[in-house]
Design a protein around this motif. Structure first.
Motif, PDB file in Angstrom:
ATOM      1  N   VAL A  92      14.419  27.781   4.922  1.00  9.61           N
ATOM      2  CA  VAL A  92      14.938  28.851   5.795  1.00  9.61           C
ATOM      3  C   VAL A  92      14.835  30.209   5.102  1.00  9.61           C
ATOM      4  CG1 VAL A  92      17.075  29.749   6.832  1.00  9.61           C
ATOM      5  CG2 VAL A  92      16.408  27.359   7.186  1.00  9.61           C
ATOM      6  N   LEU A  93      15.302  30.296   3.866  1.00  9.01           N
ATOM      7  CA  LEU A  93      15.267  31.589   3.164  1.00  9.01           C
ATOM      8  C   LEU A  93      13.825  32.001   2.881  1.00  9.01           C
ATOM      9  CD1 LEU A  93      18.300  31.208   0.712  1.00  9.01           C
ATOM     10  CD2 LEU A  93      18.250  32.299   2.960  1.00  9.01           C
ATOM     11  N   GLY A  94      12.990  31.021   2.506  1.00 10.02           N
ATOM     12  CA  GLY A  94      11.573  31.310   2.219  1.00 10.02           C
ATOM     13  C   GLY A  94      10.861  31.832   3.462  1.00 10.02           C
ATOM     14  N   ALA A  95      11.154  31.231   4.599  1.00 10.38           N
ATOM     15  CA  ALA A  95      10.518  31.671   5.852  1.00 10.38           C
ATOM     16  C   ALA A  95      10.947  33.094   6.182  1.00 10.38           C
ATOM     17  CB  ALA A  95      10.909  30.717   6.989  1.00 10.38           C
ATOM     18  N   LEU A  96      12.233  33.386   6.047  1.00 12.23           N
ATOM     19  CA  LEU A  96      12.720  34.742   6.364  1.00 12.23           C
ATOM     20  C   LEU A  96      12.124  35.760   5.395  1.00 12.23           C
ATOM     21  CD1 LEU A  96      16.471  33.918   7.156  1.00 12.23           C
ATOM     22  CD2 LEU A  96      14.680  34.543   8.794  1.00 12.23           C
ATOM     23  N   ARG A  97      12.052  35.401   4.110  1.00  9.64           N
ATOM     24  CA  ARG A  97      11.452  36.335   3.133  1.00  9.64           C
ATOM     25  C   ARG A  97      10.004  36.618   3.487  1.00  9.64           C
ATOM     26  NH1 ARG A  97      13.764  32.939  -0.958  1.00  9.64           N
ATOM     27  NH2 ARG A  97      15.873  33.700  -1.287  1.00  9.64           N
ATOM     28  N   ALA A  98       9.335  35.608   4.075  1.00 10.66           N
ATOM     29  CA  ALA A  98       7.935  35.789   4.466  1.00 10.66           C
ATOM     30  C   ALA A  98       7.833  36.481   5.831  1.00 10.66           C
ATOM     31  CB  ALA A  98       7.227  34.433   4.496  1.00 10.66           C
ATOM     32  N   GLY A  99       8.972  36.901   6.393  1.00 10.23           N
ATOM     33  CA  GLY A  99       8.970  37.639   7.661  1.00 10.23           C
ATOM     34  C   GLY A  99       8.782  36.754   8.882  1.00 10.23           C
ATOM     35  N   LYS A 100       9.099  35.471   8.737  1.00  8.25           N
ATOM     36  CA  LYS A 100       8.925  34.561   9.879  1.00  8.25           C
ATOM     37  C   LYS A 100      10.271  34.306  10.550  1.00  8.25           C
ATOM     38  CE  LYS A 100       5.096  32.307   7.477  1.00  8.25           C
ATOM     39  NZ  LYS A 100       4.083  33.174   8.087  1.00  8.25           N
ATOM     40  N   HIS A 101      10.215  34.086  11.846  1.00  7.55           N
ATOM     41  CA  HIS A 101      11.430  33.743  12.581  1.00  7.55           C
ATOM     42  C   HIS A 101      11.756  32.280  12.293  1.00  7.55           C
ATOM     43  CE1 HIS A 101      10.752  37.539  14.430  1.00  7.55           C
ATOM     44  NE2 HIS A 101       9.541  37.150  14.822  1.00  7.55           N
ATOM     45  N   VAL A 102      13.021  31.955  12.407  1.00  9.39           N
ATOM     46  CA  VAL A 102      13.454  30.602  12.047  1.00  9.39           C
ATOM     47  C   VAL A 102      14.201  29.969  13.212  1.00  9.39           C
ATOM     48  CG1 VAL A 102      15.084  29.324  10.573  1.00  9.39           C
ATOM     49  CG2 VAL A 102      13.580  31.045   9.556  1.00  9.39           C
ATOM     50  N   VAL A 103      13.928  28.691  13.429  1.00  9.34           N
ATOM     51  CA  VAL A 103      14.745  27.897  14.345  1.00  9.34           C
ATOM     52  C   VAL A 103      15.253  26.712  13.537  1.00  9.34           C
ATOM     53  CG1 VAL A 103      14.731  26.451  16.413  1.00  9.34           C
ATOM     54  CG2 VAL A 103      13.446  28.599  16.398  1.00  9.34           C
ATOM     55  N   THR A 104      16.541  26.472  13.591  1.00 11.27           N
ATOM     56  CA  THR A 104      17.100  25.384  12.801  1.00 11.27           C
ATOM     57  C   THR A 104      18.193  24.653  13.575  1.00 11.27           C
ATOM     58  OG1 THR A 104      18.277  24.821  10.754  1.00 11.27           O
ATOM     59  CG2 THR A 104      18.674  27.017  11.620  1.00 11.27           C
ATOM     60  N   ALA A 105      18.317  23.356  13.281  1.00  7.66           N
ATOM     61  CA  ALA A 105      19.382  22.555  13.892  1.00  7.66           C
ATOM     62  C   ALA A 105      20.458  22.257  12.846  1.00  7.66           C
ATOM     63  CB  ALA A 105      18.802  21.242  14.408  1.00  7.66           C
ATOM     64  N   ASN A 106      20.395  22.987  11.723  1.00  6.59           N
ATOM     65  CA  ASN A 106      21.130  22.579  10.532  1.00  6.59           C
ATOM     66  C   ASN A 106      22.527  23.206  10.436  1.00  6.59           C
ATOM     67  OD1 ASN A 106      21.915  22.082   7.885  1.00  6.59           O
ATOM     68  ND2 ASN A 106      19.796  22.105   7.169  1.00  6.59           N
ATOM     69  N   LYS A 107      23.502  22.482  10.968  1.00  6.39           N
ATOM     70  CA  LYS A 107      24.874  23.028  10.978  1.00  6.39           C
ATOM     71  C   LYS A 107      25.447  23.166   9.573  1.00  6.39           C
ATOM     72  CE  LYS A 107      25.200  18.386  11.582  1.00  6.39           C
ATOM     73  NZ  LYS A 107      24.829  17.326  12.479  1.00  6.39           N
ATOM     74  N   ALA A 108      25.121  22.190   8.684  1.00  2.00           N
ATOM     75  CA  ALA A 108      25.690  22.233   7.331  1.00  2.00           C
ATOM     76  C   ALA A 108      25.210  23.488   6.600  1.00  2.00           C
ATOM     77  CB  ALA A 108      25.283  20.976   6.560  1.00  2.00           C
ATOM     78  N   LEU A 109      23.931  23.742   6.701  1.00  6.67           N
ATOM     79  CA  LEU A 109      23.337  24.901   6.013  1.00  6.67           C
ATOM     80  C   LEU A 109      23.883  26.219   6.569  1.00  6.67           C
ATOM     81  CD1 LEU A 109      21.021  25.979   4.113  1.00  6.67           C
ATOM     82  CD2 LEU A 109      19.638  26.093   6.174  1.00  6.67           C
ATOM     83  N   LEU A 110      23.875  26.347   7.879  1.00  6.55           N
ATOM     84  CA  LEU A 110      24.312  27.618   8.480  1.00  6.55           C
ATOM     85  C   LEU A 110      25.779  27.889   8.231  1.00  6.55           C
ATOM     86  CD1 LEU A 110      22.551  27.803  11.928  1.00  6.55           C
ATOM     87  CD2 LEU A 110      22.083  29.129   9.880  1.00  6.55           C
ATOM     88  N   ALA A 111      26.606  26.853   8.408  1.00 10.51           N
ATOM     89  CA  ALA A 111      28.047  27.064   8.233  1.00 10.51           C
ATOM     90  C   ALA A 111      28.333  27.527   6.807  1.00 10.51           C
ATOM     91  CB  ALA A 111      28.798  25.777   8.553  1.00 10.51           C
TER      92      ALA A 111
END
Ligand code: HSE
Length: 435
Positions: A92-111
């Motif tokens: 997720v962080l790598g994608a954002l650093r590369a300027g990409k949009h992210v879609v995730t189902a990951n409640k543990a990570l986001l919370a």
């Protein structure tokens, strides 16, 4: 960038990732019509070669290394469906650093990493779609962020974990806890580590996400008061149903109390006439009280391949549509998180009615002692019921329902009562009631 085609990379081909690949294929035409652009899976990254083969994706789209997805300039949306907070966080962080949009189902990570993820997303002008992180395909995230954007959220009451709801429903029909959990596992509802469901972590993470959206401040999952269902007994489920007309649910509760919030997940009795009592098996539900809209209920399947894929694909379509409409630039960046943390009211200060089951020797003055220990702490009794009679000095269940009382008062009273080993034969069962 070609705004007619949006290229995505899926990282992780477990149950959800596979469901996403299948849904994109199955609903290709409808997705294209709604997004205004075709959605192509440019990459699927998965370490398990068998899953890659089973995905039906062409070999040139398959890789064992997620970094191939992050470094491909053609990929506009990275779909993280790995789960957990290890590799998934890098993705997720790598994608954002590369300027990409992210879609995730990951409640543990986001919370857990809410401020880090959204601050980075905001800095990079990227969207993070996380509809599937709470209640899978039931659109509660967009419901709160968009549909109810004009409301101050006063409270949320949710059944946010399918496994525990399944287990409690089955126990109410007479099944043992272990057999019910085995059934939930077979249905693919439970987390790989089912203690995340049973101990309430999964529901607490989901409540943390909903609470963070509602307050606009970060509500860390570790600040959510949490009690699981591991110690729940069929006796109390049956007794409360027969005597008082209550059903037991693992309830996630959020209340806005001005400068502080209530945030808690625990087994809770609700009246059988309550809308959440009608939510059975693996179904989830969320009751939102907005100051403008009033009460609104969302409900549906909160787990499983297709419901989770539905939530993930809705985010892909939303982002693809926005990219298409703005000629390859993203104009829709949903949120900027506040650095502030929500202040949670300690459970000891939270008032509820309580169901208490004492296991006490059947002799005069025992009831007077119980009533005294409660009364001294301003806990008022609404109903008291003794089941059976023992003239041989054995223990009998005495069930008390209190009027609204502070959690701390109940805790202190039970410490005194349970300390009386001469006539209290086992730890008292205490379960909150929400009307
Ligand atoms: N284990 C979760 C549940 C799956 O039982 O609800 C979806 O988060």
């Amino acid at each position: 960038m070609n705004a007619q085609r949006v290229k995505i990379g899926i990282v992780g081909l477990g149950v959800v990732g596979m469901g996403v690949a299948r849904a994109l294929r199955r609903n290709r035409a409808v997705i294209r019509a709604r997004a205004g652009a075709g959605v192509d899976v440019r990459w699927a990254a998965e370490v398990d070669r068998k899953r890659l083969a089973a995905s039906g994706l062409p070999p040139e789209c398959c890789t064992g290394d997620y970094r191939a997805v992050l470094s491909d300039p053609e990929v506009q949306i990275v779909v993280e469906v790995v789960g957990g907070t290890g590799v998934a966080r890098e993705v997720v962080l790598g994608a954002l650093r590369a300027g990409k949009h992210v879609v995730t189902a990951n409640k543990a990570l986001l919370a857990k990493h809410w401020p880090e993820v959204f601050t980075l997303a905001h800095e990079r002008g990227c969207a993070v779609g996380f509809e599937a992180s709470v209640m899978a395909g039931v659109p509660v995230i967009r419901g709160l962020q968009e549909g109810l954007a004009g409301n101050a959220v006063q409270s949320l009451f949710g059944i946010l974990n399918g496994t525990t709801n399944f287990v409690l429903t089955r126990m109410a029909r007479g099944l043992e806890f272990d057999a019910a959990l085995a059934e939930a596992r077979e249905k693919g509802l439970a987390e790989a580590d089912a203690s995340l469901d049973i101990d309430g972590h999964d529901a607490a993470q989901k409540l943390a996400i909903l609470g963070s959206i509602s307050t606009g401040k970060w509500l860390p999952p570790s600040d959510v008061a949490r009690e699981g269902i591991g110690h729940v007994e069929r006796y109390d489920i049956a007794e409360a149903r027969e005597q008082f007309g209550y059903a037991l649910r693992l309830l996630a509760v959020f209340k806005d109390r001005g400068d502080r919030v209530e945030a808690r997940v625990h087994p809770t009795f609700v009246p059988l006439s309550h809308p959440l009592a009608a939510v059975e098996n693996e179904f989830n539900a969320l009751l939102v009280n907005g100051d403008t809209a009033g009460p609104i209920t969302f409900s549906g399947r909160g787990a499983g391949e297709r419901p989770a894929a539905s939530g993930v694909v809705s985010d892909i379509v939303n982002i693809a549509r926005s990219l298409h409409q703005s000629g390859g630039r993203m104009t829709y960046v949903p949120m900027r998180p506040s650095a502030e943390r929500a202040l949670v009211i300690p459970l000891d200060e939270v008032q509820s009615k309580f169901y208490l089951r004492f296991s006490v020797v059947d002799r005069p003055r025992v009831l007077a002692f119980l009533a005294g220990a409660l009364g001294e702490r301003d806990v008022s009794i609404a109903t008291c019921h003794q089941r059976g009679r023992s003239e041989t000095g054995g223990a009998v269940p005495v069930v008390v329902v209190t009027h609204a009382a502070r959690g701390g008062a109940i805790r202190e009273a039970l410490a005194e009562i349970d300390g009386r080993a001469d006539f209290v034969k086992r730890k008292t069962v205490a379960i909150r009631i929400e009307e």
